[in-house]
Design a protein around this motif. Structure first.
Motif, PDB file in Angstrom:
ATOM      1  N   TYR A   4      16.639 -10.574  36.296  1.00 38.27           N
ATOM      2  CA  TYR A   4      15.285 -11.091  36.146  1.00 38.27           C
ATOM      3  C   TYR A   4      14.191 -10.196  36.738  1.00 38.27           C
ATOM      4  CZ  TYR A   4      17.714 -15.402  34.933  1.00 38.27           C
ATOM      5  OH  TYR A   4      18.527 -16.328  34.338  1.00 38.27           O
ATOM      6  N   VAL A   5      14.553  -9.191  37.532  1.00 34.40           N
ATOM      7  CA  VAL A   5      13.529  -8.354  38.157  1.00 34.40           C
ATOM      8  C   VAL A   5      13.647  -6.898  37.728  1.00 34.40           C
ATOM      9  CG1 VAL A   5      12.481  -7.616  40.334  1.00 34.40           C
ATOM     10  CG2 VAL A   5      13.492  -9.914  40.150  1.00 34.40           C
ATOM     11  N   PHE A   6      14.730  -6.238  38.090  1.00 39.13           N
ATOM     12  CA  PHE A   6      14.834  -4.804  37.788  1.00 39.13           C
ATOM     13  C   PHE A   6      16.287  -4.371  37.738  1.00 39.13           C
ATOM     14  CE2 PHE A   6      15.377  -0.447  39.334  1.00 39.13           C
ATOM     15  CZ  PHE A   6      14.616   0.254  38.411  1.00 39.13           C
ATOM     16  N   PHE A   7      16.616  -3.515  36.750  1.00 39.85           N
ATOM     17  CA  PHE A   7      17.922  -2.861  36.736  1.00 39.85           C
ATOM     18  C   PHE A   7      17.760  -1.430  36.240  1.00 39.85           C
ATOM     19  CE2 PHE A   7      17.874  -4.662  32.380  1.00 39.85           C
ATOM     20  CZ  PHE A   7      18.199  -3.533  31.629  1.00 39.85           C
ATOM     21  N   HIS A   8      18.722  -0.596  36.580  1.00 35.48           N
ATOM     22  CA  HIS A   8      18.769   0.792  36.150  1.00 35.48           C
ATOM     23  C   HIS A   8      20.195   1.124  35.774  1.00 35.48           C
ATOM     24  CE1 HIS A   8      18.824   5.307  37.403  1.00 35.48           C
ATOM     25  NE2 HIS A   8      18.720   5.175  36.089  1.00 35.48           N
ATOM     26  N   TRP A   9      20.417   1.414  34.489  1.00 36.48           N
ATOM     27  CA  TRP A   9      21.733   1.835  34.019  1.00 36.48           C
ATOM     28  C   TRP A   9      21.691   3.318  33.720  1.00 36.48           C
ATOM     29  CZ3 TRP A   9      21.688  -2.497  29.792  1.00 36.48           C
ATOM     30  CH2 TRP A   9      21.959  -3.724  30.395  1.00 36.48           C
ATOM     31  N   GLU A  10      22.781   3.992  34.023  1.00 38.28           N
ATOM     32  CA  GLU A  10      22.947   5.394  33.656  1.00 38.28           C
ATOM     33  C   GLU A  10      24.061   5.489  32.629  1.00 38.28           C
ATOM     34  OE1 GLU A  10      21.876   8.316  37.248  1.00 38.28           O
ATOM     35  OE2 GLU A  10      23.618   7.058  37.648  1.00 38.28           O
ATOM     36  N   VAL A  65      33.403  13.622  18.103  1.00 37.76           N
ATOM     37  CA  VAL A  65      32.945  12.293  18.464  1.00 37.76           C
ATOM     38  C   VAL A  65      32.123  12.402  19.735  1.00 37.76           C
ATOM     39  CG1 VAL A  65      35.152  11.864  19.648  1.00 37.76           C
ATOM     40  CG2 VAL A  65      33.623   9.952  19.174  1.00 37.76           C
ATOM     41  N   VAL A  66      30.999  11.720  19.785  1.00 39.83           N
ATOM     42  CA  VAL A  66      30.179  11.637  20.995  1.00 39.83           C
ATOM     43  C   VAL A  66      29.961  10.165  21.304  1.00 39.83           C
ATOM     44  CG1 VAL A  66      29.012  13.837  20.594  1.00 39.83           C
ATOM     45  CG2 VAL A  66      28.001  11.728  19.724  1.00 39.83           C
ATOM     46  N   ASP A  67      29.845   9.854  22.572  1.00 43.68           N
ATOM     47  CA  ASP A  67      29.517   8.489  22.962  1.00 43.68           C
ATOM     48  C   ASP A  67      28.942   8.481  24.357  1.00 43.68           C
ATOM     49  OD1 ASP A  67      31.621   8.641  24.754  1.00 43.68           O
ATOM     50  OD2 ASP A  67      32.673   6.887  24.006  1.00 43.68           O
ATOM     51  N   THR A  68      28.547   7.296  24.823  1.00 46.28           N
ATOM     52  CA  THR A  68      28.024   7.154  26.171  1.00 46.28           C
ATOM     53  C   THR A  68      28.815   6.080  26.901  1.00 46.28           C
ATOM     54  OG1 THR A  68      26.385   5.461  25.559  1.00 46.28           O
ATOM     55  CG2 THR A  68      25.695   7.779  25.431  1.00 46.28           C
ATOM     56  N   CYS A  69      28.789   6.147  28.232  1.00 44.03           N
ATOM     57  CA  CYS A  69      29.497   5.169  29.046  1.00 44.03           C
ATOM     58  C   CYS A  69      28.694   4.892  30.301  1.00 44.03           C
ATOM     59  CB  CYS A  69      30.894   5.674  29.411  1.00 44.03           C
ATOM     60  SG  CYS A  69      31.922   4.456  30.268  1.00 44.03           S
ATOM     61  N   GLU A  70      28.555   3.622  30.642  1.00 47.74           N
ATOM     62  CA  GLU A  70      27.815   3.241  31.839  1.00 47.74           C
ATOM     63  C   GLU A  70      28.557   3.730  33.083  1.00 47.74           C
ATOM     64  OE1 GLU A  70      27.503  -0.964  31.642  1.00 47.74           O
ATOM     65  OE2 GLU A  70      26.400  -0.958  29.747  1.00 47.74           O
ATOM     66  N   ASN A  80      30.810   1.253  34.926  1.00 46.66           N
ATOM     67  CA  ASN A  80      31.981   0.737  34.220  1.00 46.66           C
ATOM     68  C   ASN A  80      33.162   1.665  34.485  1.00 46.66           C
ATOM     69  OD1 ASN A  80      33.882  -0.346  32.507  1.00 46.66           O
ATOM     70  ND2 ASN A  80      32.469  -0.606  30.796  1.00 46.66           N
ATOM     71  N   ILE A  81      33.769   1.533  35.652  1.00 52.87           N
ATOM     72  CA  ILE A  81      34.839   2.439  36.066  1.00 52.87           C
ATOM     73  C   ILE A  81      36.035   2.399  35.118  1.00 52.87           C
ATOM     74  CG2 ILE A  81      36.390   3.082  37.942  1.00 52.87           C
ATOM     75  CD1 ILE A  81      33.399   3.602  38.434  1.00 52.87           C
ATOM     76  N   PRO A  82      36.521   1.224  34.680  1.00 53.68           N
ATOM     77  CA  PRO A  82      37.654   1.226  33.737  1.00 53.68           C
ATOM     78  C   PRO A  82      37.366   2.019  32.465  1.00 53.68           C
ATOM     79  CG  PRO A  82      37.361  -0.959  34.665  1.00 53.68           C
ATOM     80  CD  PRO A  82      36.167  -0.151  35.090  1.00 53.68           C
ATOM     81  N   ALA A  83      36.140   1.900  31.931  1.00 52.47           N
ATOM     82  CA  ALA A  83      35.794   2.634  30.714  1.00 52.47           C
ATOM     83  C   ALA A  83      35.722   4.133  30.979  1.00 52.47           C
ATOM     84  CB  ALA A  83      34.463   2.129  30.163  1.00 52.47           C
ATOM     85  N   LEU A  84      35.211   4.530  32.135  1.00 53.60           N
ATOM     86  CA  LEU A  84      35.169   5.949  32.477  1.00 53.60           C
ATOM     87  C   LEU A  84      36.577   6.524  32.580  1.00 53.60           C
ATOM     88  CD1 LEU A  84      32.348   5.966  35.188  1.00 53.60           C
ATOM     89  CD2 LEU A  84      32.179   6.822  32.841  1.00 53.60           C
ATOM     90  N   LYS A  85      37.485   5.762  33.186  1.00 52.41           N
ATOM     91  CA  LYS A  85      38.873   6.221  33.302  1.00 52.41           C
ATOM     92  C   LYS A  85      39.528   6.316  31.929  1.00 52.41           C
ATOM     93  CE  LYS A  85      39.764   4.659  38.037  1.00 52.41           C
ATOM     94  NZ  LYS A  85      40.591   3.781  38.912  1.00 52.41           N
ATOM     95  N   LEU A  86      39.162   5.410  31.024  1.00 56.97           N
ATOM     96  CA  LEU A  86      39.683   5.483  29.666  1.00 56.97           C
ATOM     97  C   LEU A  86      39.222   6.763  28.990  1.00 56.97           C
ATOM     98  CD1 LEU A  86      41.120   4.273  27.203  1.00 56.97           C
ATOM     99  CD2 LEU A  86      39.006   3.031  26.680  1.00 56.97           C
ATOM    100  N   ARG A 130      24.584  15.357  30.453  1.00 61.76           N
ATOM    101  CA  ARG A 130      23.296  14.683  30.244  1.00 61.76           C
ATOM    102  C   ARG A 130      23.469  13.178  30.384  1.00 61.76           C
ATOM    103  NH1 ARG A 130      21.960  13.678  24.250  1.00 61.76           N
ATOM    104  NH2 ARG A 130      23.917  14.069  23.135  1.00 61.76           N
ATOM    105  N   VAL A 131      22.369  12.521  30.714  1.00 58.73           N
ATOM    106  CA  VAL A 131      22.378  11.093  31.000  1.00 58.73           C
ATOM    107  C   VAL A 131      21.193  10.431  30.305  1.00 58.73           C
ATOM    108  CG1 VAL A 131      22.326   9.328  32.806  1.00 58.73           C
ATOM    109  CG2 VAL A 131      23.356  11.563  33.289  1.00 58.73           C
ATOM    110  N   THR A 132      21.449   9.282  29.705  1.00 62.04           N
ATOM    111  CA  THR A 132      20.370   8.424  29.225  1.00 62.04           C
ATOM    112  C   THR A 132      20.172   7.315  30.255  1.00 62.04           C
ATOM    113  OG1 THR A 132      20.754   8.844  26.873  1.00 62.04           O
ATOM    114  CG2 THR A 132      19.639   6.782  27.448  1.00 62.04           C
TER     115      THR A 132
END
Length: 231
Positions: free
Chosen positions: A27-33, A164-169, A172-178, A189-191
């Motif tokens: 409800y206030v602020f978030f920052h995702w990389e 193939v290119v994609d992004t990962c938060e 999200n440690i499990p997804a990074l390990k995948l 680079r980071v969005t």
């Protein structure tokens, strides 16, 4: 149950600190990389020890069959139908009762993620953007997490793609390990996605040197040679 009762129950379950943090981000602020990663479509997947899974059936997602998501992904039926209608390549995996238990998408053109992040993901010629991969909890830790990606890579290679290119938060440690398991490489680079008061979102891009995945690698795991980057 009233809103106050729900809040008290959440505090009892997760503690005051975690509850406050969740509410602040919502409800206030978030920052995702979002880390950008890439991979060629021909290098073999590194060995793994994932467990087998029950028989499932791969089906191309269409606007007409998106109803198969109703049981396990009820809030995604309309989204799946929209993505299929827009011409993106989607695969879903059905159990013996015809219910979707996993899905994944690929786009050969710039992809506007209006359903979640709200930003554009640019796609270069010869590559495709992989997004939306998800499966039900019963299939966590199985070979299906590998097989759904390999099948999509093969389908996109048949459309003329070579990368193939994609992004990962980053949280999200499990997804990074995948991604490590699948042999992806960081693009450096980071969005950044910023949310303010649950209403406004802002975006920016940044770059970095070195690796942000190395701390997650298992000791002794070799680093697969990086694929050549397009100019």
């Amino acid at each position: 149950m009233s809103t106050l009762d729900k809040l008290r129950d959440r505090i009892r379950q997760k503690g005051l600190g975690r509850t406050f943090g969740t509410l602040w981000k919502r409800y206030v602020f978030f920052h995702w990389e979002l880390l950008w990663m890439e991979r060629d479509l021909v290098s073999p997947v590194p060995p793994h020890k994932l467990r087998p899974y029950p028989p499932v059936r791969k089906v191309d997602i269409t606007p007409e069959n998106a109803i198969a998501f109703a049981k396990h992904f009820g809030n995604r039926v309309e989204t799946m139908a929209e993505l299929a209608a827009e011409g993106h390549t989607g695969h879903m995996y059905l159990d013996d009762e015809g219910h979707a238990v996993a899905f994944i998408w690929g786009s050969t053109r710039d992809y506007h993620d209006r359903h979640y992040y709200g930003c554009w993901f640019p796609v270069k010629e010869g590559e495709f953007f992989e997004f939306g991969g998800e499966m039900t909890r019963a299939f966590f830790g199985t070979r299906l997490s590998v097989d759904v990606q390999v099948a999509l890579w093969e389908a996109m290679a048949a459309q003329g793609c070579n990368k193939v290119v994609d992004t990962c938060e980053t949280h999200n440690i499990p997804a990074l390990k995948l991604h490590i398991r699948m042999g992806y490489h960081e693009q450096g680079r980071v969005t950044h996605v910023y949310g303010l008061f649950g209403r406004w979102r802002f975006y920016r891009q940044s770059t970095y040197s070195g690796s942000r995945l190395d701390p997650l690698r298992k000791p002794g795991r070799p680093v697969v040679a990086a694929a050549s980057a397009e100019a």
